[in-house]
Design a protein around this motif. Structure first.
Motif, short mmCIF file in Angstrom:
data_model
loop_
_atom_site.label_atom_id
_atom_site.label_comp_id
_atom_site.label_asym_id
_atom_site.label_seq_id
_atom_site.Cartn_x
_atom_site.Cartn_y
_atom_site.Cartn_z
N GLU A 1 0.83 -1.20 0.00
CA GLU A 1 0.00 0.00 0.00
C GLU A 1 0.87 1.26 0.00
N GLN A 2 1.95 1.24 0.75
CA GLN A 2 2.85 2.39 0.79
C GLN A 2 3.50 2.64 -0.58
N CYS A 3 3.71 1.55 -1.33
CA CYS A 3 4.38 1.67 -2.64
C CYS A 3 3.39 1.77 -3.80
N ARG A 4 2.11 1.83 -3.49
CA ARG A 4 1.09 1.76 -4.54
C ARG A 4 1.25 2.85 -5.58
N ALA B 1 5.86 -5.39 -3.89
CA ALA B 1 6.49 -5.76 -2.61
C ALA B 1 5.97 -7.14 -2.23
N SER B 2 6.80 -8.15 -2.42
CA SER B 2 6.35 -9.51 -2.17
C SER B 2 7.50 -10.33 -1.60
N ALA B 3 7.17 -11.37 -0.88
CA ALA B 3 8.20 -12.24 -0.29
C ALA B 3 7.58 -13.59 0.05
N SER B 4 8.44 -14.58 0.14
CA SER B 4 8.02 -15.91 0.57
C SER B 4 9.06 -16.45 1.55
N MET B 5 8.69 -17.48 2.30
CA MET B 5 9.56 -18.02 3.33
C MET B 5 9.45 -19.54 3.40
N ILE B 6 10.54 -20.16 3.82
CA ILE B 6 10.52 -21.56 4.22
C ILE B 6 10.72 -21.59 5.73
#
Length: 241
Positions: free
Chosen positions: A104-107, A113-118
């Motif tokens: 939202e801040q970067c809209r 703005a995305s990320a994933s995790m294990i």
């Protein structure tokens, strides 16, 4: 970009990540992608990250803040959660909330703005578990049919895992598999780079039993890479049409 891989085996969990962050051809930096949350003998949790640094760093900061909150309980702190499923749920919720806020801040800038995790680990009295958490906060779990999970630039390192990794794979062979998987990725994608972080959680230990940082120029890794290249060339030559 980055590459992280985790194996869930009968003998334990084997995890490997690179450290390169690429924000353009002239903006390449080194950031740790593997993080430890441990109370030896009671629980051991490893988190590996891929994607936007602003999302992953803020998510990890919030997880640490929740751990040290005086009001922390099993619904807010991964060090108080009763199961690894609860751990994955807390991390997924935190990741999704952080991603939405930063997006939202970067809209207005039309930036993603995305990320994933294990997330992998074991709590005393519970089974080893490993999850891939998506940017939306939902997740999938490693199973006997698919005993490995990957995030980031995964395509180059997947073929060897498909061919050699099963739940019965030994920890020694598993280390070889993830390192050769990473070596294939390093050779084919410049957005993945040294140093590497390797961690092992042996079955039932509830502790990080091995931590190793592999630096650029590491003799053992270089020897393994050269041997793998030679083996592939020899096998290619010997295959008959």
């Amino acid at each position: 970009m980055t590459y992280c891989v985790g194996l869930k085996l009968n003998a334990g969990l084997v995890l490997l990540s690179d450290t390169r962050t690429n924000a353009g051809l002239d903006n390449i930096a080194c950031y740790r992608k593997m993080f430890f949350f441990e109370e030896p003998g009671e629980r051991a949790i490893v988190v590996m990250t891929a994607g936007s640094l602003s999302v992953t760093q803020t998510t990890l900061a919030r997880l640490n803040e929740a751990i040290h909150d005086e009001m922390a309980d099993e619904t807010t702190s991964i060090m108080k959660a009763q199961t690894m499923l609860q751990v994955a749920t807390i991390i997924g919720d935190t990741l999704a909330r952080t991603r939405r806020e930063i997006a939202e801040q970067c809209r207005d800038l039309r930036q993603q703005a995305s990320a994933s995790m294990i997330v992998a680990g074991q709590r005393q009295g519970g089974d080893m578990r490993m999850y891939l958490i998506y940017p939306e906060g939902n997740f999938i779990e490693a199973t006997e049919d698919t005993p490995f999970l990957q995030i980031g630039e995964h395509k180059y390192g997947k073929p060897i895992l498909d061919r050699v990794v099963t739940p019965a794979t030994s920890l020694t062979d598993a280390q070889k598999a993830v390192l050769l998987s990473m070596d294939s990725t390093l050779r084919s994608n410049l957005s993945v780079g040294m140093p590497l972080d390797l961690a092992i959680i042996e079955q039932g230990a509830c502790a990080i039993t091995t931590r190793r940082r592999i630096l650029d120029g590491d003799a053992d890794f270089a020897r393994m890479s050269a041997a793998w290249s030679a083996a592939l060339r020899d096998s290619f030559v010997n295959i008959q049409l």
